[in-house]
Design an enzyme around this catalytic site. Structure first.
Site, PDB file in Angstrom:
ATOM      1  N   LYS A 279     -13.083  -3.918   0.358  1.00 10.92           N
ATOM      2  CA  LYS A 279     -13.249  -4.543  -0.966  1.00 10.92           C
ATOM      3  C   LYS A 279     -12.559  -5.901  -1.019  1.00 10.92           C
ATOM      4  O   LYS A 279     -13.126  -6.869  -1.508  1.00 10.92           O
ATOM      5  CB  LYS A 279     -12.677  -3.641  -2.077  1.00 10.92           C
ATOM      6  CG  LYS A 279     -13.342  -2.295  -2.196  1.00 10.92           C
ATOM      7  CD  LYS A 279     -12.832  -1.522  -3.412  1.00 10.92           C
ATOM      8  CE  LYS A 279     -11.337  -1.210  -3.380  1.00 10.92           C
ATOM      9  NZ  LYS A 279     -10.942  -0.290  -2.288  1.00 10.92           N
TER      10      LYS A 279
ATOM     11  N   ARG B 198      -3.927   8.649   0.113  1.00 10.34           N
ATOM     12  CA  ARG B 198      -4.721   7.686  -0.672  1.00 10.34           C
ATOM     13  C   ARG B 198      -6.207   8.041  -0.633  1.00 10.34           C
ATOM     14  O   ARG B 198      -6.906   7.906  -1.628  1.00 10.34           O
ATOM     15  CB  ARG B 198      -4.513   6.267  -0.131  1.00 10.34           C
ATOM     16  CG  ARG B 198      -3.144   5.711  -0.517  1.00 10.34           C
ATOM     17  CD  ARG B 198      -2.781   4.508   0.305  1.00 10.34           C
ATOM     18  NE  ARG B 198      -3.629   3.379   0.041  1.00 10.34           N
ATOM     19  CZ  ARG B 198      -3.805   2.373   0.896  1.00 10.34           C
ATOM     20  NH1 ARG B 198      -3.202   2.376   2.061  1.00 10.34           N
ATOM     21  NH2 ARG B 198      -4.575   1.369   0.565  1.00 10.34           N
TER      22      ARG B 198
ATOM     23  N   ARG C 252      -9.945   2.886 -11.262  1.00  9.44           N
ATOM     24  CA  ARG C 252      -9.823   3.915 -10.238  1.00  9.44           C
ATOM     25  C   ARG C 252      -9.902   5.312 -10.837  1.00  9.44           C
ATOM     26  O   ARG C 252      -9.815   6.285 -10.085  1.00  9.44           O
ATOM     27  CB  ARG C 252      -8.473   3.770  -9.529  1.00  9.44           C
ATOM     28  CG  ARG C 252      -8.529   2.973  -8.229  1.00  9.44           C
ATOM     29  CD  ARG C 252      -7.119   2.861  -7.745  1.00  9.44           C
ATOM     30  NE  ARG C 252      -6.954   2.726  -6.336  1.00  9.44           N
ATOM     31  CZ  ARG C 252      -6.785   1.557  -5.708  1.00  9.44           C
ATOM     32  NH1 ARG C 252      -6.850   0.429  -6.374  1.00  9.44           N
ATOM     33  NH2 ARG C 252      -6.559   1.540  -4.427  1.00  9.44           N
TER      34      ARG C 252
ATOM     35  N   ARG D 291      -4.813  -2.392   9.749  1.00 11.21           N
ATOM     36  CA  ARG D 291      -4.879  -3.575   8.885  1.00 11.21           C
ATOM     37  C   ARG D 291      -3.584  -4.396   8.940  1.00 11.21           C
ATOM     38  O   ARG D 291      -2.483  -3.853   8.925  1.00 11.21           O
ATOM     39  CB  ARG D 291      -5.126  -3.132   7.438  1.00 11.21           C
ATOM     40  CG  ARG D 291      -5.058  -4.257   6.447  1.00 11.21           C
ATOM     41  CD  ARG D 291      -5.746  -3.948   5.162  1.00 11.21           C
ATOM     42  NE  ARG D 291      -5.137  -2.874   4.392  1.00 11.21           N
ATOM     43  CZ  ARG D 291      -5.673  -2.405   3.260  1.00 11.21           C
ATOM     44  NH1 ARG D 291      -6.804  -2.886   2.804  1.00 11.21           N
ATOM     45  NH2 ARG D 291      -5.064  -1.437   2.607  1.00 11.21           N
TER      46      ARG D 291
ATOM     47  N   ARG E 190       1.023  -3.305   5.480  1.00 11.01           N
ATOM     48  CA  ARG E 190       1.411  -2.806   4.162  1.00 11.01           C
ATOM     49  C   ARG E 190       2.170  -1.494   4.291  1.00 11.01           C
ATOM     50  O   ARG E 190       1.835  -0.658   5.124  1.00 11.01           O
ATOM     51  CB  ARG E 190       0.150  -2.590   3.309  1.00 11.01           C
ATOM     52  CG  ARG E 190      -0.338  -3.874   2.675  1.00 11.01           C
ATOM     53  CD  ARG E 190      -1.651  -3.722   1.991  1.00 11.01           C
ATOM     54  NE  ARG E 190      -1.796  -2.509   1.213  1.00 11.01           N
ATOM     55  CZ  ARG E 190      -2.826  -2.275   0.395  1.00 11.01           C
ATOM     56  NH1 ARG E 190      -3.782  -3.174   0.260  1.00 11.01           N
ATOM     57  NH2 ARG E 190      -2.910  -1.153  -0.281  1.00 11.01           N
TER      58      ARG E 190
HETATM   59  P1  AMP Z   1      -4.950  -1.344  -3.329  1.00 12.00           P
HETATM   60  O1  AMP Z   1      -4.384  -2.615  -2.820  1.00 12.00           O
HETATM   61  O2  AMP Z   1      -6.090  -1.570  -4.290  1.00 12.00           O
HETATM   62  O3  AMP Z   1      -5.316  -0.381  -2.231  1.00 12.00           O
HETATM   63  O4  AMP Z   1      -3.796  -0.645  -4.210  1.00 12.00           O
HETATM   64  C1  AMP Z   1      -2.556  -0.264  -3.615  1.00 12.00           C
HETATM   65  C2  AMP Z   1      -1.859   0.755  -4.494  1.00 12.00           C
HETATM   66  O5  AMP Z   1      -1.602   0.178  -5.795  1.00 12.00           O
HETATM   67  C3  AMP Z   1      -2.652   2.027  -4.797  1.00 12.00           C
HETATM   68  O6  AMP Z   1      -2.532   2.996  -3.771  1.00 12.00           O
HETATM   69  C4  AMP Z   1      -2.002   2.475  -6.106  1.00 12.00           C
HETATM   70  O7  AMP Z   1      -0.727   3.059  -5.875  1.00 12.00           O
HETATM   71  C5  AMP Z   1      -1.782   1.144  -6.819  1.00 12.00           C
HETATM   72  N1  AMP Z   1      -2.967   0.764  -7.621  1.00 12.00           N
HETATM   73  C6  AMP Z   1      -3.781  -0.315  -7.432  1.00 12.00           C
HETATM   74  N2  AMP Z   1      -4.760  -0.349  -8.338  1.00 12.00           N
HETATM   75  C7  AMP Z   1      -4.582   0.742  -9.129  1.00 12.00           C
HETATM   76  C8  AMP Z   1      -5.294   1.283 -10.240  1.00 12.00           C
HETATM   77  N3  AMP Z   1      -6.403   0.703 -10.714  1.00 12.00           N
HETATM   78  N4  AMP Z   1      -4.817   2.429 -10.798  1.00 12.00           N
HETATM   79  C9  AMP Z   1      -3.701   3.019 -10.345  1.00 12.00           C
HETATM   80  N5  AMP Z   1      -3.002   2.577  -9.296  1.00 12.00           N
HETATM   81  C10 AMP Z   1      -3.427   1.447  -8.679  1.00 12.00           C
END
Ligand code: AMP
Length: 214
Positions: free
Chosen positions: A13, A171, A88, A127, A160
């Site tokens: 994404k 996740r 999400r 990554r 990360r």
């Molecule tokens: P991402 O970079 O989108 O994979 O997000 C990394 C982490 O941030 C996720 O595993 C969640 O812990 C938190 N996070 C990001 N976006 C959301 C969301 N829309 N709702 C809840 N937690 C989020």
């Protein structure tokens, strides 16, 4: 053009969002990036969010909904935006619908980037992200990045904290449980377009761009 990218962690994404931004000049709204910045800046939000993120759990709905509401009310989103990593959950999707209605906006397209689950684990653990320019690489596909130096800008590459095997597994489970139902949610609204994400970045981009134009 108001776009949302839907897909499991590691589906690409963020990479495709960067392509859309480059091609169409839209602002990128990534809740993950906003939260990681808050963690790095050690703000109250960051301190609260970190324990959920490190465990691969979702940050509470009300926290991320508040962040997105505030971001979408800023004038640079008037011409459009790319939402990446939000919503999400169904609660977040309903809240987004309400915010967009209030702002007299609607989603132009929801693009689901579909990738097989074993490929997701391989991609996430490989990554690497640049601390300076934010570019995303894969250490298996691009062995030169194992040096830890960004080929684009020379910045430092990092892995990360939540891209370890244990957190990645959680996740992906959280995604299946809480986020995958949004595929039907947006299909029912008639805005969903599927893209096969099991391909090279450039090939996926051709399909994403076609989906945006279609
Ligand atoms: P991402 O970079 O989108 O994979 O997000 C990394 C982490 O941030 C996720 O595993 C969640 O812990 C938190 N996070 C990001 N976006 C959301 C969301 N829309 N709702 C809840 N937690 C989020």
């Amino acid at each position: 053009m108001n776009v949302m990218l839907l897909g499991a962690p590691g589906a690409g994404k963020g990479t495709q969002a960067a392509k859309i931004i480059e091609a169409y000049g839209l602002p990128h709204i990534s809740t993950g990036d906003i939260l990681r910045k808050a963690v790095a800046d050690q703000t109250q939000l960051g301190l609260e969010a970190k324990r959920y993120m490190d465990a691969g759990e979702l940050v509470p709905d009300e926290v991320v909904i508040g962040l997105v509401k505030e971001r979408l009310s800023q004038p640079d989103t008037d011409e459009g935006f790319v939402l990446d990593g939000f919503p999400r959950t169904v609660v977040q999707a309903d809240a987004l619908g309400d915010v967009l209605t209030e702002l007299s906006k609607e989603l132009t397209a929801v693009i689901s980037v579909d990738v097989d689950s074993q490929a997701l684990i391989d991609r996430l653990t490989a990554r690497r992200t640049c601390r300076m320019c934010g570019a995303i690489f894969n250490v298996i596909a691009q062995p030169e990045v194992a040096s830890g130096v960004c080929p684009t800008c020379g910045g430092e590459l990092f892995q990360r904290d939540d891209d370890t095997v244990e957190t990645v597994t959680n996740r992906l489970n959280v995604y299946e449980r809480s986020t995958a139902p949004l595929i039907d949610y947006y299909a029912d609204k008639g805005v969903l377009r599927h893209v096969d994400g099991n391909r090279d970045v450039a090939d996926v981009w051709v399909s994403v761009d076609a989906a945006l134009k279609g």
